[in-house]
Enzyme design. Structure first.
Site, PDB file in Angstrom:
ATOM      1  N   THR A   1       0.845  -1.129   0.009  1.00 42.92           N
ATOM      2  CA  THR A   1      -0.025  -0.045  -0.205  1.00 42.92           C
ATOM      3  C   THR A   1       0.929   1.262  -0.023  1.00 42.92           C
ATOM      4  OG1 THR A   1      -0.126   0.302   2.358  1.00 42.92           O
ATOM      5  CG2 THR A   1      -1.835  -1.100   1.214  1.00 42.92           C
ATOM      6  N   HIS A   2       0.587   2.257  -0.606  1.00 39.60           N
ATOM      7  CA  HIS A   2       1.409   3.404  -0.761  1.00 39.60           C
ATOM      8  C   HIS A   2       2.874   3.036  -1.472  1.00 39.60           C
ATOM      9  CE1 HIS A   2      -1.318   5.445   2.017  1.00 39.60           C
ATOM     10  NE2 HIS A   2      -1.120   4.292   2.634  1.00 39.60           N
TER      11      HIS A   2
ATOM     12  N   SER B   1      19.042  -1.221 -25.471  1.00 39.16           N
ATOM     13  CA  SER B   1      19.309   0.245 -25.523  1.00 39.16           C
ATOM     14  C   SER B   1      20.346   0.189 -26.700  1.00 39.16           C
ATOM     15  CB  SER B   1      19.774   0.802 -24.532  1.00 39.16           C
ATOM     16  OG  SER B   1      20.791   1.847 -24.735  1.00 39.16           O
TER      17      SER B   1
ATOM     18  N   TYR C   1     -30.092  13.617 -37.892  1.00 42.07           N
ATOM     19  CA  TYR C   1     -28.739  13.297 -38.450  1.00 42.07           C
ATOM     20  C   TYR C   1     -27.991  14.628 -38.615  1.00 42.07           C
ATOM     21  CZ  TYR C   1     -24.660  11.735 -40.865  1.00 42.07           C
ATOM     22  OH  TYR C   1     -23.345  11.604 -41.044  1.00 42.07           O
TER      23      TYR C   1
ATOM     24  N   LYS D   1     -16.589   7.332 -36.346  1.00 43.57           N
ATOM     25  CA  LYS D   1     -15.995   6.254 -36.646  1.00 43.57           C
ATOM     26  C   LYS D   1     -14.632   6.223 -36.708  1.00 43.57           C
ATOM     27  CE  LYS D   1     -18.917   6.123 -40.172  1.00 43.57           C
ATOM     28  NZ  LYS D   1     -20.006   7.090 -39.635  1.00 43.57           N
TER      29      LYS D   1
HETATM   30  N1  ARG Z   1     -21.082   8.965 -44.397  1.00 42.29           N
HETATM   31  C1  ARG Z   1     -22.311   9.455 -43.448  1.00 42.29           C
HETATM   32  C2  ARG Z   1     -21.584   8.990 -42.046  1.00 42.29           C
HETATM   33  O1  ARG Z   1     -20.860   8.123 -41.901  1.00 42.29           O
HETATM   34  C3  ARG Z   1     -23.744   8.581 -43.608  1.00 42.29           C
HETATM   35  C4  ARG Z   1     -24.450   9.223 -44.560  1.00 42.29           C
HETATM   36  C5  ARG Z   1     -25.349  10.625 -43.676  1.00 42.29           C
HETATM   37  N2  ARG Z   1     -26.155  11.127 -44.642  1.00 42.29           N
HETATM   38  C6  ARG Z   1     -26.170  12.242 -45.234  1.00 42.29           C
HETATM   39  N3  ARG Z   1     -27.137  13.084 -45.385  1.00 42.29           N
HETATM   40  N4  ARG Z   1     -25.041  12.693 -45.276  1.00 42.29           N
HETATM   41  O2  ARG Z   1     -22.182   9.529 -40.907  1.00 42.29           O
END
Ligand code: ARG
Length: 498
Positions: A157-158, A279, A319, A327
């Site tokens: 501990t510590h 190294s 959207y 992504k």
């Molecule tokens: N390429 C877009 C994405 O990865 C999907 C398309 C989304 N729709 C649009 N109207 N741009 O999120």
């Protein structure tokens, strides 16, 4: 230049720099398989509801099957001119069979529901893979634990020597910890595995679609019903990223222990030559670079979580292109987590904990003095606070004289001065590291029987994950096969020139 599927209301070509700034074809290559599978399931549903004729469906299926096979062979590449995977696949279908048939595939769907569908389908496969890798790591930790319930390790501990523990207690601690990561990954899978297809652009559709059919054909648990929520939300990605962040922080604690135990001064862990580098100037060096990099990469995983939280903050419902930025970061996190899980697993298998040295150090570092205090409470009826004070004083005296608990004559004499009679053998048995460790008997303690009990329970918990994991993989595989079977049964020979 490829013709834009959305080109109707435009009188000028897109600026090259705008296309370059907005396209996702590089990132989307991981989604090709799911975009095609998703298109097949959507088409099967459209045909079932007589929204698209059998004849048109047959032709579209044949084009989709061709693309599916080409992707399997690794010969399908996405054209950056067509922005993303969705427009690429649809364009290729139209190119193959003509617009009269191919132009019907996009009925009652939108890229807004497609992109979330594809991402969920890809992510769930990776989440299963990561769980399988972590499962096997935990399995190894539990096996190692089983073999060393009587071997000594040092508990700190510590980062100061605290009490001797068994090596099994150390290994199984990480197993116990990582099992919670497995549970979090499972929960991330469960929120990911929901069907958003059929939400269309945001408001649903006036076509009589059946979302249960696509749920089944895509292997989703059920629909995420609300169309606006389905197309707007990315919290499944956030949950995954926070699960990754916690897992990576747990990994980094193990990595830090590897680095410290491996240092010359501790000398508690020998890492294999295959897991170290040297190294260029100091010939004696053998550096624990894998563990260092695990710690170094934690920031990248935390960074992904921060990026995603910031990305969704203040985005209005429906959207928005902001969401496209989920992504690249998520892909990066998936790769780091997968690689880290398997390399740390191998690292532990290829490292040797030096129990003999740990035992020797436990004699020298006074980490068994607590047990002498306990002994005085049990056998000599001292209040614990007094026993604590007395043994603290003893520790101070021994260390100033450069002695340790093996100087039993000194200890016996010190206690005798306090009118406490203990033989040298009694003292030795009381503070022997291995005996101290073996004497711990409370539930969850480091005593061998208790550790064996825990390892057994953890193993049972782990097994229950395995059966669920296998079941989930099977559901996905069966769903893909069922979709492909429908496509193959319904495909019509294409008329060349379409
Ligand atoms: N390429 C877009 C994405 O990865 C999907 C398309 C989304 N729709 C649009 N109207 N741009 O999120």
């Amino acid at each position: 230049m490829a013709e834009k599927l959305w080109g109707g209301r435009f009188s000028k070509e897109i600026d090259r720099s705008v296309l370059k700034y907005t396209l996702t074809t590089d990132i989307d290559s991981r989604l090709i398989r799911y975009d095609i599978w998703g298109s097949m399931a959507h088409l099967a549903m459209l045909n079932n509801g007589e929204i698209v004729s059998k004849e048109a469906a047959g032709k579209i299926f044949s084009a989709l099957l061709k693309l599916y096979e080409s992707n399997e062979r690794g010969t399908l590449t996405l054209d950056p001119e067509l922005e993303d995977v969705h427009l690429n696949i649809e364009s290729l279908v139209i190119r193959e069979i003509g617009s009269e048939y191919g132009g019907r595939l996009h009925t009652a769907r939108s890229r807004n529901d497609q992109v979330v569908t594809d991402t969920r389908m890809y992510l769930r496969v990776e989440l299963l893979d990561i769980q399988k890798n972590l499962y096997s790591f935990v399995n190894t930790l539990l096996k190692l634990s089983d073999e060393c319930t009587h071997k000594i390790a040092i508990g700190y501990t510590h980062l100061q020597p605290a009490q001797p523990i068994s090596l099994a207690f150390w290994y199984s601690c990480y197993a116990s910890m990582f099992l919670r990561d497995l549970a979090r990954l499972e929960s991330a899978f469960n929120v990911t595995n929901l069907n958003v297809l059929g939400a269309c652009a945001l408001a649903g559709t006036s076509f009589p679609i059946d979302r249960e059919i696509t749920s089944k054909l895509l292997g989703f648990d059920r629909e995420l019903m609300h169309s606006l929520d389905a197309t707007s939300s990315r919290d499944f990605v956030l949950q995954t990223a926070s699960t990754f962040a916690i897992l990576m922080s747990n990994f980094s604690r193990l990595a830090e222990e590897i680095v410290i135990w491996n240092s010359h001064e501790f000398g508690l862990l020998a890492i294999d030559d295959t897991f170290a580098t040297g190294s260029s100037i100091m010939p004696q060096k053998k550096n624990p670079v894998v563990a260092e990099l695990v710690k170094g990469r934690v920031g990248r995983i935390y960074g992904v979580l921060m990026q995603l939280l910031t990305m969704v903050k203040g985005v209005t419902l429906g959207y928005n292109c902001d969401l496209q930025e989920d992504k690249p970061m998520l892909w990066d996190a998936i790769d780091i987590i997968k690689n880290t899980t398997s390399i740390l697993h191998q690292h532990i298998e290829n490292s040797d904990y030096k129990s003999d040295r740990a035992e020797e150090l436990c004699w020298k570092n006074f980490s068994t003095v607590t047990e002498l205090a306990n002994y005085l409470v049990r056998e000599k009826n001292l209040p614990f606070r007094e026993a604590h004070h007395l043994t603290g004083l003893l520790t101070q005296k021994l260390s100033t004289e450069a002695m340790d608990m093996r100087n039993t004559a000194f200890v016996r004499e010190f206690l005798a001065q306090q009118s406490i009679a203990l033989s040298e053998k009694e003292i030795h048995d009381c503070v022997s590291p291995i005996k101290v460790m073996e004497r711990q008997c409370s539930a969850g303690s480091t005593g061998p029987d208790r550790v064996k009990e825990m390892v057994k329970k953890l193993q049972q918990e782990l097994e229950s994950f395995q059966s669920r994991l296998e079941h989930k993989s099977q559901v996905l595989q069966d769903a893909e096969n069922a979709t492909l079977k429908i496509a193959k049964d319904m495909q019509l020979k294409t008329i060349t020139g379409g």
